[in-house]
Enzyme design. Structure first.
Site, PDB file in Angstrom:
ATOM      1  N   PHE A  35      -1.181   2.503   8.328  1.00 21.42           N
ATOM      2  CA  PHE A  35      -2.580   2.275   8.678  1.00 21.42           C
ATOM      3  C   PHE A  35      -3.289   1.645   7.487  1.00 21.42           C
ATOM      4  O   PHE A  35      -3.290   2.183   6.385  1.00 21.42           O
ATOM      5  CB  PHE A  35      -3.230   3.609   9.039  1.00 21.42           C
ATOM      6  CG  PHE A  35      -4.684   3.537   9.375  1.00 21.42           C
ATOM      7  CD1 PHE A  35      -5.124   2.846  10.493  1.00 21.42           C
ATOM      8  CD2 PHE A  35      -5.624   4.183   8.583  1.00 21.42           C
ATOM      9  CE1 PHE A  35      -6.473   2.794  10.823  1.00 21.42           C
ATOM     10  CE2 PHE A  35      -6.969   4.139   8.906  1.00 21.42           C
ATOM     11  CZ  PHE A  35      -7.392   3.444  10.020  1.00 21.42           C
ATOM     12  N   ALA A  44     -11.212   1.416   2.714  1.00 20.00           N
ATOM     13  CA  ALA A  44     -11.680   2.796   2.624  1.00 20.00           C
ATOM     14  C   ALA A  44     -12.888   2.996   1.714  1.00 20.00           C
ATOM     15  O   ALA A  44     -13.486   4.070   1.732  1.00 20.00           O
ATOM     16  CB  ALA A  44     -10.538   3.685   2.147  1.00 20.00           C
ATOM     17  N   HIS A  46       0.842  -1.194   0.000  1.00 18.79           N
ATOM     18  CA  HIS A  46       0.000   0.000   0.000  1.00 18.79           C
ATOM     19  C   HIS A  46       0.876   1.241   0.000  1.00 18.79           C
ATOM     20  O   HIS A  46       1.918   1.260   0.649  1.00 18.79           O
ATOM     21  CB  HIS A  46      -0.916   0.018   1.232  1.00 18.79           C
ATOM     22  CG  HIS A  46      -1.901  -1.095   1.233  1.00 18.79           C
ATOM     23  ND1 HIS A  46      -3.112  -1.014   0.588  1.00 18.79           N
ATOM     24  CD2 HIS A  46      -1.848  -2.332   1.789  1.00 18.79           C
ATOM     25  CE1 HIS A  46      -3.764  -2.153   0.752  1.00 18.79           C
ATOM     26  NE2 HIS A  46      -3.013  -2.969   1.469  1.00 18.79           N
ATOM     27  N   PRO A  47       0.458   2.277  -0.706  1.00 20.96           N
ATOM     28  CA  PRO A  47       1.271   3.493  -0.729  1.00 20.96           C
ATOM     29  C   PRO A  47       1.321   4.158   0.641  1.00 20.96           C
ATOM     30  O   PRO A  47       0.336   4.175   1.370  1.00 20.96           O
ATOM     31  CB  PRO A  47       0.569   4.386  -1.751  1.00 20.96           C
ATOM     32  CG  PRO A  47      -0.785   3.823  -1.939  1.00 20.96           C
ATOM     33  CD  PRO A  47      -0.742   2.384  -1.522  1.00 20.96           C
TER      34      PRO A  47
END
Length: 173
Positions: free
Chosen positions: A123, A127, A70-71
């Site tokens: 985190f 989303a 994940h970025p």
């Protein structure tokens, strides 16, 4: 362009793994799911993915490898850009933040940095359909957790993200 399930089943092992790694960057998960082919239907594929992910969670290294896909949200500018760009799947999944107020964006950036410092990984949250404020609220609610609890939460969120990406890969989302 999405693949059909038949096309996915017929891919070479390396090509199947390559496609799966766009859904989740855990190499163990991708290899094990590619090895489980062929699948009769998408529900069977998703159920097998869930089972393999549950097994992969026994290793923190597998979890961290998936989370690393994940970025990283580094600063307010990159966070604003990330949430406004809906061209890739990660940005589309976080499109609820497109209209976020600057103070929420700033708080998300600060909270993400605190989270990374505390836990050693970014985190992870499913989303899709959540506003920036909702994501901030979730981050702040999870920040007091201990590392073991947070690894479990993040792993569950990762699985939700992976399931959605698999459905998109196969044109079922």
């Amino acid at each position: 362009m999405p693949l059909t399930l038949l096309q996915f089943n017929e891919l070479s092992q390396n090509d199947a793994i390559s496609h799966l790694l766009t859904c989740c960057t855990s190499t163990r998960w991708a290899h094990d799911l590619a090895n489980a082919r062929p699948f009769a239907d998408i529900d069977t594929l998703l159920a097998r993915s869930d089972k393999i992910w549950a097994q992969a969670q026994t290793s923190e290294a597998n979890l961290l490898e998936a989370f690393d896909g994940h970025p990283q949200i580094g600063n307010v500018g990159s966070l604003k850009e990330k949430y406004r760009n809906t061209q890739d799947s990660a940005a589309h999944e976080q499109s609820g933040a497109n209209n976020a107020e600057d103070e929420v964006i700033t708080a998300l950036a600060q909270g993400n940095q605190e989270y990374l410092t505390k836990f050693g990984f970014i985190f992870i949250v499913f989303a899709t359909g959540k506003s920036a404020q909702q994501m901030l609220d979730l981050l702040l609610a999870r920040l007091p957790n201990d590392r073991a609890t947070e690894l479990a939460y993040a792993a569950a969120e990762q699985n939700k993200i992976t399931r959605l990406r698999l459905q998109k890969l196969l044109g079922a989302a």
